[in-house]
Write a protein that holds these residues in place. Structure first.
Motif, mmCIF file in Angstrom:
data_model
loop_
_atom_site.group_PDB
_atom_site.id
_atom_site.type_symbol
_atom_site.label_atom_id
_atom_site.label_comp_id
_atom_site.label_asym_id
_atom_site.label_seq_id
_atom_site.Cartn_x
_atom_site.Cartn_y
_atom_site.Cartn_z
ATOM 1 N N GLU A 63 0.860 -1.185 0.000
ATOM 2 C CA GLU A 63 0.000 0.000 0.000
ATOM 3 C C GLU A 63 0.897 1.236 0.000
ATOM 4 O OE1 GLU A 63 -3.439 0.424 -0.027
ATOM 5 O OE2 GLU A 63 -3.376 -1.685 -0.598
ATOM 6 N N PRO A 64 0.495 2.280 -0.708
ATOM 7 C CA PRO A 64 1.345 3.465 -0.755
ATOM 8 C C PRO A 64 1.268 4.313 0.511
ATOM 9 C CG PRO A 64 -0.666 3.878 -1.967
ATOM 10 C CD PRO A 64 -0.692 2.424 -1.551
ATOM 11 N N VAL A 65 2.380 4.973 0.803
ATOM 12 C CA VAL A 65 2.415 6.017 1.820
ATOM 13 C C VAL A 65 2.171 7.299 1.044
ATOM 14 C CG1 VAL A 65 3.887 7.282 3.425
ATOM 15 C CG2 VAL A 65 4.069 4.785 3.263
ATOM 16 N N LYS A 66 1.192 8.101 1.470
ATOM 17 C CA LYS A 66 0.873 9.326 0.740
ATOM 18 C C LYS A 66 1.314 10.542 1.542
ATOM 19 C CE LYS A 66 -2.710 7.421 -2.105
ATOM 20 N NZ LYS A 66 -4.033 7.592 -2.682
ATOM 21 N N ILE A 67 1.942 11.454 0.828
ATOM 22 C CA ILE A 67 2.390 12.709 1.428
ATOM 23 C C ILE A 67 1.840 13.838 0.574
ATOM 24 C CG2 ILE A 67 4.373 14.165 1.985
ATOM 25 C CD1 ILE A 67 6.001 11.636 2.402
ATOM 26 N N ARG A 68 1.155 14.763 1.197
ATOM 27 C CA ARG A 68 0.600 15.921 0.485
ATOM 28 C C ARG A 68 1.739 16.898 0.198
ATOM 29 N NH1 ARG A 68 -3.759 17.379 -2.411
ATOM 30 N NH2 ARG A 68 -4.108 19.589 -2.259
ATOM 31 N N ILE A 69 1.862 17.299 -1.071
ATOM 32 C CA ILE A 69 2.883 18.269 -1.444
ATOM 33 C C ILE A 69 2.232 19.449 -2.162
ATOM 34 C CG2 ILE A 69 4.770 16.593 -1.563
ATOM 35 C CD1 ILE A 69 4.522 16.677 -4.624
ATOM 36 N N GLU A 70 2.955 20.568 -2.171
ATOM 37 C CA GLU A 70 2.483 21.767 -2.857
ATOM 38 C C GLU A 70 3.587 22.278 -3.760
ATOM 39 O OE1 GLU A 70 1.125 24.666 -0.052
ATOM 40 O OE2 GLU A 70 -0.274 23.280 0.888
ATOM 41 N N GLY A 71 3.285 22.337 -5.057
ATOM 42 C CA GLY A 71 4.181 22.923 -6.041
ATOM 43 C C GLY A 71 5.589 22.362 -6.060
ATOM 44 N N GLY A 72 6.377 22.825 -7.019
ATOM 45 C CA GLY A 72 7.766 22.436 -7.089
ATOM 46 C C GLY A 72 8.126 21.749 -8.392
ATOM 47 N N PHE A 73 9.175 20.932 -8.313
ATOM 48 C CA PHE A 73 9.726 20.243 -9.477
ATOM 49 C C PHE A 73 10.068 18.804 -9.125
ATOM 50 C CE2 PHE A 73 10.709 24.692 -9.966
ATOM 51 C CZ PHE A 73 10.434 24.946 -11.292
ATOM 52 N N ALA A 74 10.076 17.949 -10.134
ATOM 53 C CA ALA A 74 10.533 16.573 -9.976
ATOM 54 C C ALA A 74 11.593 16.316 -11.038
ATOM 55 C CB ALA A 74 9.382 15.586 -10.142
ATOM 56 N N GLU A 75 12.671 15.662 -10.639
ATOM 57 C CA GLU A 75 13.728 15.321 -11.587
ATOM 58 C C GLU A 75 14.093 13.858 -11.438
ATOM 59 O OE1 GLU A 75 18.235 16.541 -12.959
ATOM 60 O OE2 GLU A 75 17.539 17.169 -10.993
ATOM 61 N N VAL A 76 14.117 13.162 -12.580
ATOM 62 C CA VAL A 76 14.580 11.780 -12.618
ATOM 63 C C VAL A 76 15.915 11.798 -13.356
ATOM 64 C CG1 VAL A 76 14.113 9.434 -13.405
ATOM 65 C CG2 VAL A 76 12.212 10.924 -12.761
ATOM 66 N N ASN A 77 16.939 11.200 -12.737
ATOM 67 C CA ASN A 77 18.227 11.068 -13.409
ATOM 68 C C ASN A 77 18.821 9.707 -13.049
ATOM 69 O OD1 ASN A 77 19.478 11.343 -10.851
ATOM 70 N ND2 ASN A 77 19.661 13.557 -11.089
ATOM 71 N N GLU A 78 20.083 9.490 -13.407
ATOM 72 C CA GLU A 78 20.694 8.184 -13.156
ATOM 73 C C GLU A 78 20.797 7.844 -11.675
ATOM 74 O OE1 GLU A 78 23.787 11.287 -13.126
ATOM 75 O OE2 GLU A 78 22.278 10.776 -14.626
ATOM 76 N N LYS A 79 20.705 8.849 -10.802
ATOM 77 C CA LYS A 79 20.782 8.618 -9.356
ATOM 78 C C LYS A 79 19.433 8.261 -8.740
ATOM 79 C CE LYS A 79 24.647 11.765 -8.828
ATOM 80 N NZ LYS A 79 25.089 13.057 -8.315
ATOM 81 N N GLY A 80 18.329 8.573 -9.447
ATOM 82 C CA GLY A 80 17.003 8.283 -8.909
ATOM 83 C C GLY A 80 16.053 9.434 -9.138
ATOM 84 N N LEU A 81 15.083 9.601 -8.229
ATOM 85 C CA LEU A 81 14.049 10.629 -8.299
ATOM 86 C C LEU A 81 14.219 11.603 -7.158
ATOM 87 C CD1 LEU A 81 11.274 11.876 -9.180
ATOM 88 C CD2 LEU A 81 10.212 10.145 -7.703
ATOM 89 N N THR A 82 14.232 12.887 -7.496
ATOM 90 C CA THR A 82 14.239 13.940 -6.480
ATOM 91 C C THR A 82 13.031 14.822 -6.725
ATOM 92 O OG1 THR A 82 16.659 13.951 -6.391
ATOM 93 C CG2 THR A 82 15.534 15.877 -5.483
#
Length: 85
Positions: free
Chosen positions: A58-77
């Protein structure tokens, strides 16, 4: 294989862990990220970030507001303006 995931706000590092998958509320729609995802960058809308620690868990859900997501060779930020949790 696990995906390295980090959730960061201007105030602090909220999470840094190895997970199975994360579903991000992007401004163009939700998208899921698994280990090995192609490099990608997106703006993030207000919504729930769903973190799946295992494939069938089951997923853990966290409410977030705005921003950016970046996927690269190191993972997801995810750089969120705010995060609850």
């Amino acid at each position: 294989m696990a995906l390295h995931f980090e959730l960061v706000t201007p105030e602090r590092l909220v999470r840094s862990e190895e997970v199975h998958m994360v579903v991000v509320p992007g401004t163009e729609g939700e998208f899921g990220v698994l280990q090995g995802h192609a490099p990608f960058m997106s703006t993030v809308r207000d919504g729930d970030l769903a973190i799946y620690k295992t494939e069938n868990g089951e997923p853990v859900k966290i409410r977030i507001e705005g921003g950016f997501a970046e996927v690269n060779e190191k993972g997801l930020t995810v750089l969120a303006e705010r995060a609850e949790g």
